[in-house]
Design a protein around this motif. Structure first.
Motif, short mmCIF file in Angstrom:
data_model
loop_
_atom_site.label_atom_id
_atom_site.label_comp_id
_atom_site.label_asym_id
_atom_site.label_seq_id
_atom_site.Cartn_x
_atom_site.Cartn_y
_atom_site.Cartn_z
N ALA A 252 -70.27 -33.44 -28.51
CA ALA A 252 -69.55 -32.22 -28.85
C ALA A 252 -69.75 -31.89 -30.31
N GLY A 253 -69.21 -30.74 -30.73
CA GLY A 253 -69.36 -30.28 -32.09
C GLY A 253 -70.33 -29.12 -32.15
N ALA A 254 -70.87 -28.85 -33.33
CA ALA A 254 -71.76 -27.71 -33.52
C ALA A 254 -73.02 -27.86 -32.66
N GLU A 255 -73.15 -27.00 -31.67
CA GLU A 255 -74.28 -27.09 -30.73
C GLU A 255 -75.58 -26.59 -31.34
N ASP A 256 -75.53 -25.45 -32.00
CA ASP A 256 -76.74 -24.85 -32.54
C ASP A 256 -77.26 -25.67 -33.72
N GLY A 257 -78.46 -26.19 -33.61
CA GLY A 257 -79.04 -27.00 -34.67
C GLY A 257 -78.91 -28.49 -34.46
N PHE A 258 -78.12 -28.90 -33.48
CA PHE A 258 -77.93 -30.33 -33.20
C PHE A 258 -78.16 -30.58 -31.71
N ARG B 50 -44.74 -36.92 -8.76
CA ARG B 50 -45.96 -36.12 -8.76
C ARG B 50 -47.17 -37.01 -9.00
N PRO B 51 -48.25 -36.79 -8.27
CA PRO B 51 -49.45 -37.61 -8.46
C PRO B 51 -50.36 -37.01 -9.53
N ILE B 52 -50.96 -37.84 -10.34
CA ILE B 52 -52.00 -37.40 -11.26
C ILE B 52 -52.88 -38.59 -11.61
N GLN B 53 -54.17 -38.33 -11.73
CA GLN B 53 -55.14 -39.34 -12.13
C GLN B 53 -55.91 -38.80 -13.32
N VAL B 54 -56.14 -39.63 -14.33
CA VAL B 54 -56.77 -39.18 -15.56
C VAL B 54 -57.81 -40.20 -16.02
N GLY B 55 -58.92 -39.70 -16.53
CA GLY B 55 -59.96 -40.57 -17.09
C GLY B 55 -60.42 -40.07 -18.44
N GLN B 56 -61.00 -40.95 -19.23
CA GLN B 56 -61.51 -40.58 -20.55
C GLN B 56 -63.00 -40.22 -20.50
N LEU B 57 -63.35 -39.17 -21.21
CA LEU B 57 -64.75 -38.86 -21.48
C LEU B 57 -64.98 -39.20 -22.95
N ILE B 58 -65.67 -40.30 -23.20
CA ILE B 58 -65.92 -40.74 -24.56
C ILE B 58 -67.01 -39.86 -25.18
N THR B 59 -66.71 -39.28 -26.32
CA THR B 59 -67.57 -38.26 -26.90
C THR B 59 -68.15 -38.69 -28.24
N ALA B 60 -69.42 -38.37 -28.44
CA ALA B 60 -70.08 -38.56 -29.74
C ALA B 60 -70.25 -37.21 -30.40
N MET B 61 -70.11 -37.16 -31.72
CA MET B 61 -70.26 -35.91 -32.45
C MET B 61 -71.73 -35.61 -32.71
N ARG B 62 -72.12 -34.38 -32.47
CA ARG B 62 -73.53 -34.00 -32.52
C ARG B 62 -74.12 -34.14 -33.92
N HIS B 63 -73.32 -33.89 -34.95
CA HIS B 63 -73.85 -33.89 -36.31
C HIS B 63 -73.94 -35.30 -36.89
N ALA B 64 -73.34 -36.27 -36.23
CA ALA B 64 -73.36 -37.65 -36.72
C ALA B 64 -74.54 -38.40 -36.10
#
Length: 396
Positions: free
Chosen positions: A191-197, A153-167
């Protein structure tokens, strides 16, 4: 402004009229969190290794606990469940295992291209550096791809490097993503708490990424409204919107029940409330997002759980997905967090078929939206589109 007429009828019996093997359809997963997709049995084993106390050590009971805790209608409460998954993902061995199993589970669900998002800064409590954490996850993803390939089975995967909004590590994480751009990292997220950040907290980091032509997707329009989406587009230069469902707050709906020529003005929940015709008028922000084909990474079940769809009414039938789809937005289907929501991508496809009476052509169009939005070079996106189209045609 943009105005158009669209049908608002939904069918509770749609599933009986459509015979689709949802799991066999080739799919694209753009919004899937690594720390939200662990197997319960794996969590239990990893927790035992590090002495982390869990709500239950029975896989079935633990799985149920995650689902019930996430199904609160609050994004804040929803995010609290990650305390347990993140706690067991603090070593190279654990990150490798979770990433490998993540890919295997994607493939078992028919995913042929996936972007896995996660925040390396949350996985350093046992001595890993940011780069070591990213390398461990990439090794696991590569091993998963190899294991899936061995089954034909074929599959391709990549990373989305994420920073936390509150940091306050946006620049540092942006630089981390660029260091790994040719070694598995395909994009950046907050990512993380959207409202306020708001995204503007990371404005310099987003400028840095734009200067280096590195793609960005931003959680926006989930726990906060249209202003958050505007900030994601302006400060963040987002090429995609994570969830983005509250863009529907910038859409006016004039709803006319069947047989009522006059009609009356309704709030956005009207499209899911019955059968008839509706006139929709897009506000300036909604028109901008629609006209420029900015993809929306919608996650139907998760959006309901976190309260993102609350402004439009109760129940999945009031999710604005169909309103957005019928009015030309580039909607895509995602799971967000498979463990917490208790769903697979196949489940989400089936859910939308049941609620909105979609057929195979609709699912193909939505899947191609995701393929065209992937953070891949043009030639690879074109090949992915062709592969998916052929896969759907083979199941017609």
């Amino acid at each position: 402004m943009y105005s158009a007429e669209f049908s608002t009828g939904v069918s509770a019996d749609a599933a009986a009229d459509v015979d689709i093997d949802f799991r066999s359809l080739p799919k694209v997963s753009l919004h899937d969190h690594l720390d939200g997709g662990l197997r319960p049995a794996t969590i239990i084993e990893l927790a035992a290794d590090v002495g982390h106390e869990l709500p239950s050590t029975d896989p079935v009971a633990l799985d149920q606990w995650f689902r019930e805790s996430a199904d609160s209608g609050s994004l804040v409460r929803y995010l609290e469940t990650f305390e347990h998954t993140v706690a067991v993902m603090q070593t190279k061995e654990a990150l490798f295992r979770v990433a490998k199993e993540f890919v295997e589970d994607l493939a078992d669900d028919g995913v042929v291209y996936g972007e896995v998002r996660w925040a390396p800064e949350q996985h350093l409590s046992r001595g890993l550096t940011l780069d070591e954490a990213v390398e461990a996850v990439q090794a696991g993803l590569d091993a998963g791809v190899e294991a899936v390939a061995a089954t034909g089975r074929p599959i391709q995967v990549g990373q989305l490097i994420t920073a936390m909004r509150h940091a306050d590590r946006g620049q540092e994480i942006a630089e981390l993503a660029l260091r790994h751009r040719d070694k598995g990292a395909v994009g950046f997220d907050i990512a993380g708490a959207e409202d306020g950040f708001p995204p503007s907290r990371f404005k310099d980091a987003f400028t840095y990424l734009a200067e280096h032509q590195f793609p960005v997707t931003i959680h926006a329009g989930e726990a906060a409204g249209v202003d958050s989406i505007v900030d994601a587009l302006v400060s963040g230069r987002a090429l995609r919107l994570g969830h983005g469902v509250r863009i529907a707050e910038d859409i006016q709906v004039d709803f006319a029940p069947a047989g009522d020529a006059g009609g009356e003005q309704q709030s956005p929940e009207a499209p899911g409330s019955g059968e008839g015709l509706a006139m929709v008028t897009l506000g300036r922000v909604a028109a901008w997002v629609r006209d420029r084909g900015i993809p929306l990474e919608c996650s139907p079940s998760s959006n309901l759980q976190t309260g993102a769809t609350a402004p439009f009414g109760e129940g999945i039938e009031n999710h604005p997905f169909d309103l957005l789809y019928q009015t030309g937005f580039k909607v895509t289907i995602n799971v967000d967090n498979r463990l917490m929501s208790g769903v697979t991508l196949s489940d989400e496809y089936e859910l939308l078929v049941e609620v909105f009476d979609y057929d195979l052509d609709d699912l193909l169009e939505i899947t191609l939206n995701a393929a065209e939005a992937a953070f891949l070079p043009l030639e690879e996106r074109e090949a992915l589109v062709e592969y998916i189209t052929e896969g759907f045609q083979g199941r017609a």
